[in-house]
Design an enzyme around this catalytic site. Structure first.
Site, PDB file in Angstrom:
ATOM      1  N   CYS A  36      -5.807  -2.115  13.179  1.00 33.95           N
ATOM      2  CA  CYS A  36      -7.122  -2.383  12.709  1.00 33.95           C
ATOM      3  C   CYS A  36      -8.229  -1.509  13.980  1.00 33.95           C
ATOM      4  CB  CYS A  36      -7.850  -3.549  12.436  1.00 33.95           C
ATOM      5  SG  CYS A  36      -6.777  -4.176  11.095  1.00 33.95           S
ATOM      6  N   HIS A  86      -7.534  -9.306   3.590  1.00 35.42           N
ATOM      7  CA  HIS A  86      -6.640  -8.783   2.403  1.00 35.42           C
ATOM      8  C   HIS A  86      -7.224  -8.817   1.181  1.00 35.42           C
ATOM      9  CE1 HIS A  86      -2.821  -7.408   1.003  1.00 35.42           C
ATOM     10  NE2 HIS A  86      -3.016  -8.269  -0.105  1.00 35.42           N
ATOM     11  N   GLN A 130      10.090  -5.409   8.713  1.00 31.55           N
ATOM     12  CA  GLN A 130      10.308  -5.361   7.278  1.00 31.55           C
ATOM     13  C   GLN A 130      11.881  -4.966   6.773  1.00 31.55           C
ATOM     14  OE1 GLN A 130       9.245  -6.664   4.566  1.00 31.55           O
ATOM     15  NE2 GLN A 130       7.061  -6.656   4.589  1.00 31.55           N
ATOM     16  N   SER A 158       5.769  -2.505  12.302  1.00 33.32           N
ATOM     17  CA  SER A 158       5.789  -3.626  11.236  1.00 33.32           C
ATOM     18  C   SER A 158       6.962  -3.346  10.469  1.00 33.32           C
ATOM     19  CB  SER A 158       4.468  -3.324  10.293  1.00 33.32           C
ATOM     20  OG  SER A 158       3.301  -3.298  11.493  1.00 33.32           O
ATOM     21  N   ASN A 210       4.859 -11.017   9.024  1.00 30.38           N
ATOM     22  CA  ASN A 210       3.637 -11.081   9.644  1.00 30.38           C
ATOM     23  C   ASN A 210       3.748 -11.688  11.179  1.00 30.38           C
ATOM     24  OD1 ASN A 210       0.684 -10.567   9.631  1.00 30.38           O
ATOM     25  ND2 ASN A 210       0.516 -12.658  10.148  1.00 30.38           N
ATOM     26  N   HIS A 254       0.886  -1.122  -0.101  1.00 30.44           N
ATOM     27  CA  HIS A 254      -0.070  -0.103  -0.114  1.00 30.44           C
ATOM     28  C   HIS A 254       0.777   1.243   0.037  1.00 30.44           C
ATOM     29  CE1 HIS A 254      -3.220  -2.908   1.002  1.00 30.44           C
ATOM     30  NE2 HIS A 254      -2.440  -3.309   2.405  1.00 30.44           N
ATOM     31  N   GLU A 275       4.641  -9.204   4.295  1.00 30.82           N
ATOM     32  CA  GLU A 275       3.751  -8.434   5.173  1.00 30.82           C
ATOM     33  C   GLU A 275       2.754  -9.071   6.038  1.00 30.82           C
ATOM     34  OE1 GLU A 275       4.704  -5.460   6.585  1.00 30.82           O
ATOM     35  OE2 GLU A 275       3.191  -4.448   7.220  1.00 30.82           O
ATOM     36  N   ASP A 327       0.112  -4.331  14.922  1.00 36.90           N
ATOM     37  CA  ASP A 327      -0.483  -3.673  13.355  1.00 36.90           C
ATOM     38  C   ASP A 327      -1.989  -4.459  13.103  1.00 36.90           C
ATOM     39  OD1 ASP A 327      -1.268  -4.159  10.645  1.00 36.90           O
ATOM     40  OD2 ASP A 327       0.877  -3.658   9.988  1.00 36.90           O
ATOM     41  N   ASN A 328      -1.871  -5.541  13.231  1.00 34.09           N
ATOM     42  CA  ASN A 328      -3.328  -6.415  12.913  1.00 34.09           C
ATOM     43  C   ASN A 328      -4.200  -5.956  13.891  1.00 34.09           C
ATOM     44  OD1 ASN A 328      -1.120  -7.643  11.273  1.00 34.09           O
ATOM     45  ND2 ASN A 328      -2.116  -9.404  11.123  1.00 34.09           N
ATOM     46  N   SER A 364      -5.533   1.646  -2.246  1.00 39.52           N
ATOM     47  CA  SER A 364      -4.869   1.989  -1.057  1.00 39.52           C
ATOM     48  C   SER A 364      -3.811   3.225  -1.232  1.00 39.52           C
ATOM     49  CB  SER A 364      -4.210   0.849  -0.530  1.00 39.52           C
ATOM     50  OG  SER A 364      -3.392   0.373  -1.471  1.00 39.52           O
ATOM     51  N   ASP A 396       3.337  -7.588  -0.008  1.00 35.55           N
ATOM     52  CA  ASP A 396       2.153  -7.417   1.093  1.00 35.55           C
ATOM     53  C   ASP A 396       0.856  -8.139   0.207  1.00 35.55           C
ATOM     54  OD1 ASP A 396       0.020  -7.029   2.612  1.00 35.55           O
ATOM     55  OD2 ASP A 396       0.532  -4.781   2.783  1.00 35.55           O
ATOM     56  N   SER A 432       1.484  -0.403  -5.628  1.00 32.55           N
ATOM     57  CA  SER A 432       0.659  -0.591  -4.481  1.00 32.55           C
ATOM     58  C   SER A 432       0.361  -2.132  -4.598  1.00 32.55           C
ATOM     59  CB  SER A 432      -0.570   0.426  -4.365  1.00 32.55           C
ATOM     60  OG  SER A 432      -1.121   0.435  -2.974  1.00 32.55           O
ATOM     61  N   HIS A 482      -3.404   2.218   8.562  1.00 34.53           N
ATOM     62  CA  HIS A 482      -3.087   2.426  10.019  1.00 34.53           C
ATOM     63  C   HIS A 482      -2.291   3.440  10.071  1.00 34.53           C
ATOM     64  CE1 HIS A 482      -4.698  -1.584  10.115  1.00 34.53           C
ATOM     65  NE2 HIS A 482      -3.474  -2.375  10.303  1.00 34.53           N
ATOM     66  N   LYS A 536       4.701  -7.281  14.766  1.00 37.78           N
ATOM     67  CA  LYS A 536       3.865  -7.288  13.623  1.00 37.78           C
ATOM     68  C   LYS A 536       2.538  -7.473  13.917  1.00 37.78           C
ATOM     69  CE  LYS A 536       1.942  -6.892   9.536  1.00 37.78           C
ATOM     70  NZ  LYS A 536       0.514  -7.266   9.281  1.00 37.78           N
TER      71      LYS A 536
HETATM   72  P1  NAI Z   1      -6.179 -14.539  11.800  1.00 37.32           P
HETATM   73  O1  NAI Z   1      -5.647 -16.062  11.267  1.00 37.32           O
HETATM   74  O2  NAI Z   1      -5.525 -14.166  13.105  1.00 37.32           O
HETATM   75  O3  NAI Z   1      -7.479 -14.448  11.991  1.00 37.32           O
HETATM   76  C1  NAI Z   1      -8.772 -14.769  10.948  1.00 37.32           C
HETATM   77  C2  NAI Z   1      -9.747 -15.328  11.941  1.00 37.32           C
HETATM   78  O4  NAI Z   1     -10.708 -15.668  11.088  1.00 37.32           O
HETATM   79  C3  NAI Z   1      -9.264 -16.818  12.388  1.00 37.32           C
HETATM   80  O5  NAI Z   1      -9.355 -16.741  13.869  1.00 37.32           O
HETATM   81  C4  NAI Z   1     -10.231 -17.852  11.723  1.00 37.32           C
HETATM   82  O6  NAI Z   1     -10.445 -18.741  12.690  1.00 37.32           O
HETATM   83  C5  NAI Z   1     -11.435 -16.961  11.326  1.00 37.32           C
HETATM   84  N1  NAI Z   1     -12.275 -17.536  10.256  1.00 37.32           N
HETATM   85  C6  NAI Z   1     -11.833 -18.260   9.204  1.00 37.32           C
HETATM   86  N2  NAI Z   1     -12.587 -18.732   8.498  1.00 37.32           N
HETATM   87  C7  NAI Z   1     -13.810 -17.914   9.144  1.00 37.32           C
HETATM   88  C8  NAI Z   1     -15.203 -18.141   8.583  1.00 37.32           C
HETATM   89  N3  NAI Z   1     -15.644 -18.813   7.566  1.00 37.32           N
HETATM   90  N4  NAI Z   1     -16.147 -17.636   9.765  1.00 37.32           N
HETATM   91  C9  NAI Z   1     -15.783 -16.908  10.755  1.00 37.32           C
HETATM   92  N5  NAI Z   1     -14.256 -16.650  10.907  1.00 37.32           N
HETATM   93  C10 NAI Z   1     -13.440 -17.408  10.193  1.00 37.32           C
HETATM   94  O7  NAI Z   1      -5.638 -13.753  10.640  1.00 37.32           O
HETATM   95  P2  NAI Z   1      -5.556 -11.994  10.822  1.00 37.32           P
HETATM   96  O8  NAI Z   1      -4.208 -11.485  11.063  1.00 37.32           O
HETATM   97  O9  NAI Z   1      -6.391 -11.547  11.824  1.00 37.32           O
HETATM   98  O10 NAI Z   1      -5.922 -11.488   9.219  1.00 37.32           O
HETATM   99  C11 NAI Z   1      -7.053 -11.518   8.674  1.00 37.32           C
HETATM  100  C12 NAI Z   1      -6.905 -10.961   7.385  1.00 37.32           C
HETATM  101  O11 NAI Z   1      -6.614  -9.594   7.643  1.00 37.32           O
HETATM  102  C13 NAI Z   1      -5.969 -11.512   6.445  1.00 37.32           C
HETATM  103  O12 NAI Z   1      -6.430 -11.480   5.076  1.00 37.32           O
HETATM  104  C14 NAI Z   1      -4.875 -10.577   6.619  1.00 37.32           C
HETATM  105  O13 NAI Z   1      -3.815 -10.347   5.662  1.00 37.32           O
HETATM  106  C15 NAI Z   1      -5.715  -9.310   6.691  1.00 37.32           C
HETATM  107  N6  NAI Z   1      -5.095  -7.976   7.285  1.00 37.32           N
HETATM  108  C16 NAI Z   1      -5.529  -6.861   7.052  1.00 37.32           C
HETATM  109  C17 NAI Z   1      -5.123  -5.590   7.530  1.00 37.32           C
HETATM  110  C18 NAI Z   1      -5.750  -4.459   6.995  1.00 37.32           C
HETATM  111  O14 NAI Z   1      -5.068  -3.165   7.207  1.00 37.32           O
HETATM  112  N7  NAI Z   1      -6.933  -4.251   6.317  1.00 37.32           N
HETATM  113  C19 NAI Z   1      -3.865  -5.565   8.449  1.00 37.32           C
HETATM  114  C20 NAI Z   1      -3.660  -7.156   8.896  1.00 37.32           C
HETATM  115  C21 NAI Z   1      -4.037  -8.069   8.280  1.00 37.32           C
END
Ligand code: NAI
Length: 480
Positions: free
Chosen positions: A242, A348, A413, A409, A228, A55, A203, A237-238, A83, A141, A78, A401, A233
């Site tokens: 968020c 993501h 990196q 984070s 990650n 991003h 990332e 960050d996550n 983003s 990322d 990006s 963020h 991180k």
């Molecule tokens: P995580 O693996 O810690 O959490 C995801 C959760 O979703 C898990 O607990 C899992 O059991 C649950 N899950 C999976 N399938 C499901 C379903 N069908 N129904 C309900 N729950 C379900 O992963 P994290 O780190 O929380 O990341 C989640 C997503 O967010 C990823 O795609 C990551 O890349 C993205 N992300 C986005 C950010 C942003 O700024 N928008 C920042 C960091 C991560």
């Protein structure tokens, strides 16, 4: 190309504004600034040609200029069509010492609101260095840059790109189309480029998942560091990122009062935990959906109702998907949502929400309210408000963020880039994490920047709990 610098950004005249925000962000990014001081005159990344797909925000601008300060040459795109902050992109092209007429910065290929073909073209340009060489490092990322290289090599070896059909997601069709053209124009490009890459640092959760899948199949072409899962991180960050940027996105998009509303958060991982907390902080009644009983129990203990989406759909005023999984909110769900309920994704990729299904729903109408905010009206007259076309709303509707959390984070990196660039010979084509000591180093810098003072272990205490007084302070299996 201007003044020898290739770029594709919205408007170079935004550079001055971008530079002012970068200056403020530098103060809020003590991790990156500490690395600049630590490696001043050492230039550990001298000779590194880093292709970055992340991003293109103000925070990323500070990351890019840190990589440059450490000696690297950098090209950037990006990793999401919505983003980019156009003023940050402009400031990076112009550079701290250039002007829009005479840019002296870094090649950037990114603007807010790219189409998918433009997105993949930018990713391709970012990986294509002008002298015909490629990058020797990737900073990724979500894994799209890594995916492009791997698919390029795979199809060059096979001699053809598979045909697409109408049922494929548009993203995939566009990628295959680009590779088809690349095979025609420059056969062997990816096969030549891949062996020069010393490694990739990734990332996010979703990109890391792809890397582990490639490694398990023995198909990973170069070593990878999973940034990650550095504790500094994903647990910051996550989660706290968020917690800040989810409601920022909802507010900027809709300005709907969150207090008193019912909000459903799908997924209670690191991202979901931060989202649920931020919505509760605004006074919403939060319901969590989970598949994993451990995360579900955490949600329950944190005071949230745990339910299935099917059971609570009709009550929800806001639904946020935070799973990193696909097909979380189907078009059937959307059709049953309350009038003017808000639907957004913070995971993501946009496949968490069935946007393609929504577009095909018989009789549905899309009314664009403003960029990245659409009202979708169903034939019965009720509508839902979809943010950022189902793409990550905190970066699409707000600015992602804030700097301080991204400093954690991005310090990881930079450390990971230095590690893989300088010691690639010690790594196999596997996925690695950074040692805990470096995680603790990143945390220490940020604790001190916040005015916190750490307690020092006495020798006797250290012996008693079996750790080195200088750290690491926890065993590998500790979960924080
Ligand atoms: P995580 O693996 O810690 O959490 C995801 C959760 O979703 C898990 O607990 C899992 O059991 C649950 N899950 C999976 N399938 C499901 C379903 N069908 N129904 C309900 N729950 C379900 O992963 P994290 O780190 O929380 O990341 C989640 C997503 O967010 C990823 O795609 C990551 O890349 C993205 N992300 C986005 C950010 C942003 O700024 N928008 C920042 C960091 C991560």
């Amino acid at each position: 190309v201007r003044n020898g610098i290739e770029f594709a950004v919205a408007d170079l005249s935004l550079a001055e504004f971008g530079r002012k925000e970068i200056r403020l962000a530098e103060h809020e990014m003590p991790g990156l600034m500490a690395l600049r001081r630590e490696y001043a005159e050492v230039y550990p990344l001298r000779g590194a040609r880093i292709s970055g797909s992340l991003h293109m925000t103000v925070q990323t601008a500070v990351l890019i200029e840190t990589l440059v300060a450490l000696g690297a040459e950098v090209r950037w795109a990006s990793c999401n069509i919505f983003s980019t902050q156009d003023h940050a992109a402009a400031a990076i092209v112009v550079g701290p010492h250039g002007t829009p007429e005479e840019p002296k910065g870094v090649p950037v290929f990114a603007w807010k609101g790219e189409t998918l073909p433009e997105y993949w073209a930018c990713t391709n340009l970012m990986l294509t260095w002008p002298d015909g060489s490629g990058p020797n490092m990737i900073l990724d990322d979500g894994g799209d840059a890594t995916l492009l290289v791997h698919k390029g090599v795979e199809y060059e070896k096979a001699g053809a790109v598979p045909a697409t059909d109408d049922n494929d997601p548009e993203e995939w069709q566009v990628l295959l189309d680009l590779l088809r053209r690349s095979l025609e124009a420059d056969a062997g490009k990816w096969t030549k480029l891949a062996p020069g890459i010393r490694g990739v640092t990734e990332e996010t959760t979703t990109g890391v998942l792809r890397l582990y899948q490639l490694a398990a199949q023995g198909e990973l072409l170069f070593p990878a560091i999973n940034v990650n899962d550095s504790v500094t991180k994903s647990k910051f960050d996550n989660r706290y990122g968020c917690r800040h940027s989810l409601i920022d996105g909802i507010n900027r998009a809709t300005d709907v009062l969150i207090g008193g509303k019912v909000a459903v958060v799908c997924g209670y991982g690191d991202v979901g935990k931060g989202c649920a907390e931020s919505l509760r902080g605004q006074g919403a009644r939060v319901i969590v959906t989970e598949i994993d009983p451990i995360c579900a129990l955490q949600a329950a203990m944190d005071g949230y109702q745990v339910a299935t989406l099917d059971d609570v759909l009709e009550q929800a005023d806001i639904i946020i998907s935070a799973t990193g999984n696909k097909d979380i909110v189907t078009v059937e769900h959307m059709a049953r949502m309350k009038h003017q309920a808000i639907l957004g994704n913070i995971g993501h990729f946009d496949n968490e929400l069935d946007m393609a299904g929504l577009a095909r729903y018989p009789g549905v109408r899309r009314i664009n309210i403003k960029p990245q905010v659409d009202e979708w009206v169903f034939p019965d007259g009720h509508s839902i408000i979809v943010l950022s076309e189902g793409r990550l709303l905190n970066l699409g509707n707000a600015t992602g963020h804030p700097s301080f959390v991204m400093s954690n984070s991005f310090a990881n990196q930079v450390i990971a880039q230095i590690e893989l660039f300088t010691r690639h010979g010690e790594y196999d084509k596997e996925v690695y994490r950074l040692p805990k000591k470096l995680d603790e180093k990143v945390a220490r810098i940020h604790v001190e920047a916040l005015g916190g003072k750490l307690t020092k272990l006495t020798k006797e205490q250290a012996e008693y709990i079996g750790v080195d007084p200088e750290g690491p302070f926890k065993p590998e299996h500790y979960r924080y």
